[in-house]
Design a protein around this motif. Structure first.
Motif, mmCIF file in Angstrom:
data_model
loop_
_atom_site.group_PDB
_atom_site.id
_atom_site.type_symbol
_atom_site.label_atom_id
_atom_site.label_comp_id
_atom_site.label_asym_id
_atom_site.label_seq_id
_atom_site.Cartn_x
_atom_site.Cartn_y
_atom_site.Cartn_z
ATOM 1 N N UNK A 33 9.900 1.905 1.166
ATOM 2 C CA UNK A 33 10.608 1.215 0.145
ATOM 3 C C UNK A 33 10.709 0.147 -0.611
ATOM 4 N N UNK A 34 10.998 -0.849 -0.528
ATOM 5 C CA UNK A 34 10.877 -2.198 -0.542
ATOM 6 C C UNK A 34 9.617 -3.032 0.187
ATOM 7 N N UNK A 35 10.123 -2.116 1.103
ATOM 8 C CA UNK A 35 8.795 -2.870 2.231
ATOM 9 C C UNK A 35 6.980 -1.775 2.147
ATOM 10 N N UNK A 36 7.137 -0.768 1.387
ATOM 11 C CA UNK A 36 6.212 -0.227 0.883
ATOM 12 C C UNK A 36 5.213 -0.918 -0.262
ATOM 13 N N UNK A 37 5.455 -1.123 -1.091
ATOM 14 C CA UNK A 37 5.182 -2.257 -1.567
ATOM 15 C C UNK A 37 4.799 -3.141 -0.981
ATOM 16 N N UNK A 38 5.462 -4.232 -0.264
ATOM 17 C CA UNK A 38 5.518 -5.362 0.650
ATOM 18 C C UNK A 38 4.175 -4.518 1.181
ATOM 19 N N UNK A 39 4.436 -3.558 1.932
ATOM 20 C CA UNK A 39 2.756 -4.015 2.421
ATOM 21 C C UNK A 39 1.636 -3.401 1.753
ATOM 22 N N UNK A 40 1.887 -2.890 0.620
ATOM 23 C CA UNK A 40 0.932 -2.491 -0.144
ATOM 24 C C UNK A 40 0.395 -3.578 -1.187
ATOM 25 N N UNK A 41 1.275 -5.245 -1.195
ATOM 26 C CA UNK A 41 0.764 -6.044 -2.074
ATOM 27 C C UNK A 41 -0.043 -7.224 -0.386
ATOM 28 N N UNK A 42 0.770 -6.867 0.643
ATOM 29 C CA UNK A 42 0.035 -7.082 1.298
ATOM 30 C C UNK A 42 -1.466 -7.122 2.090
ATOM 31 N N UNK A 43 -1.586 -5.719 1.520
ATOM 32 C CA UNK A 43 -2.631 -5.157 1.613
ATOM 33 C C UNK A 43 -4.216 -6.157 0.834
ATOM 34 N N UNK A 44 -3.391 -7.152 -0.356
ATOM 35 C CA UNK A 44 -4.426 -6.912 -1.353
ATOM 36 C C UNK A 44 -4.740 -8.918 -0.948
ATOM 37 N N UNK A 45 -3.123 -9.195 -0.743
ATOM 38 C CA UNK A 45 -2.880 -10.973 -0.847
ATOM 39 C C UNK A 45 -4.102 -11.342 0.786
ATOM 40 N N UNK A 46 -3.401 -10.688 1.804
ATOM 41 C CA UNK A 46 -4.129 -10.929 3.367
ATOM 42 C C UNK A 46 -4.858 -10.067 3.807
ATOM 43 N N UNK A 47 -5.461 -8.989 2.014
ATOM 44 C CA UNK A 47 -7.299 -8.854 2.236
ATOM 45 C C UNK A 47 -7.980 -8.998 4.418
ATOM 46 N N UNK A 48 -7.346 -10.328 3.717
ATOM 47 C CA UNK A 48 -9.509 -11.216 4.484
ATOM 48 C C UNK A 48 -8.879 -10.652 6.381
ATOM 49 N N UNK A 49 -7.127 -10.342 6.614
ATOM 50 C CA UNK A 49 -6.940 -10.296 7.813
ATOM 51 C C UNK A 49 -6.108 -8.732 8.286
ATOM 52 N N UNK A 50 -6.188 -7.677 7.594
ATOM 53 C CA UNK A 50 -6.334 -6.570 7.458
ATOM 54 C C UNK A 50 -7.204 -5.568 7.368
#
Length: 242
Positions: A117-134
């Protein structure tokens, strides 16, 4: 793998986080778990422990800083969600990743993101913002990724798609009234146009929140299959425990 340990840990210069890990030395792949709008409740502690039993270290940053809400207390939970700052949430996710990097039982090159839910959006965002570490990401019914008008005022995220590197799994329910088929299409179009690796799956009879067993929206068959797909995705892209 059944022997695990779990506990609250303190993130350096940040909030606490719930942490679960297999009891063996590893090293193990690891998952950053992003919460729903109700906080790090018993359900999310259980999710982390399920990941640990499957051979992953799992960390759930407490983005609500100690606050939790009953699933029946929807208004106050959504009120808290509205105050959440994307930049701060991503900074605290970064602190969780940093904490994983400091642990000897974690494989530093095998960290994924999982959210609901809210966290699904944040996981999507983290996949871009923290792309070098995920190295992989999974989003269950991530609300607010590409709405025409988000009811709680969050900004769409499709402008971040070009930054993503890790393969993405998106899971939705066909009976979810808050995320329409048109939004699925916008997300798929953006990812395909950007030449990103993704899988988008829709469960025919599932509403929003179908994975959360404490909620009335829980659908056991969709939850079970969604969990299997999640573990398969992480195992394929992060590898198995040592």
């Amino acid at each position: 793998m059944s022997q695990i340990t779990s506990e609250w840990i303190q993130l350096e210069n940040g909030p606490r986080a719930w942490y679960a890990r297999p009891s063996t030395a590893g090293p193990h792949p690891a998952i950053v778990v992003f919460i729903e709008a109700f906080g790090v409740n018993q359900h999310f502690q259980d999710v982390a422990e399920r990941l640990a039993r499957a051979g992953f270290c799992a960390i759930v940053p407490d983005l609500y800083h100690g606050k939790t809400y009953e699933y029946s207390d929807f208004d106050n939970a959504i009120g808290h969600l509205k105050t959440l700052n994307d930049d701060l949430a991503m900074a605290e996710a970064g602190l969780a990743i940093q904490a994983l990097h400091q642990r000897s039982e974690v494989r530093k090159d095998a960290i994924g993101a999982l959210g609901f839910c809210m966290g699904g959006r944040l996981a999507f965002m983290a996949n871009a913002v923290h792309a070098d570490r995920l190295s992989a990401a999974v989003a269950f019914y991530g609300a607010g990724i590409a709405p025409n008008l988000d009811p709680v005022g969050r900004k769409p995220l499709l402008h971040l798609v070009h930054q993503m590197r890790a393969p993405l799994l998106l899971l939705y329910g066909a009976e979810d009234q808050s995320i329409t088929p048109e939004e699925h299409g916008r997300i798929a179009s953006a990812l395909s146009t950007a030449h990103k690796r993704y899988t988008l799956t829709v469960f025919p009879d599932a509403p929003h929140g179908f994975f959360a067993d404490p909620r009335d929206s829980f659908r056991p068959e969709a939850a079970q299959e969604g969990w299997r797909l999640t573990l398969d995705h992480f195992t394929h892209y992060l590898g198995a425990s040592a």
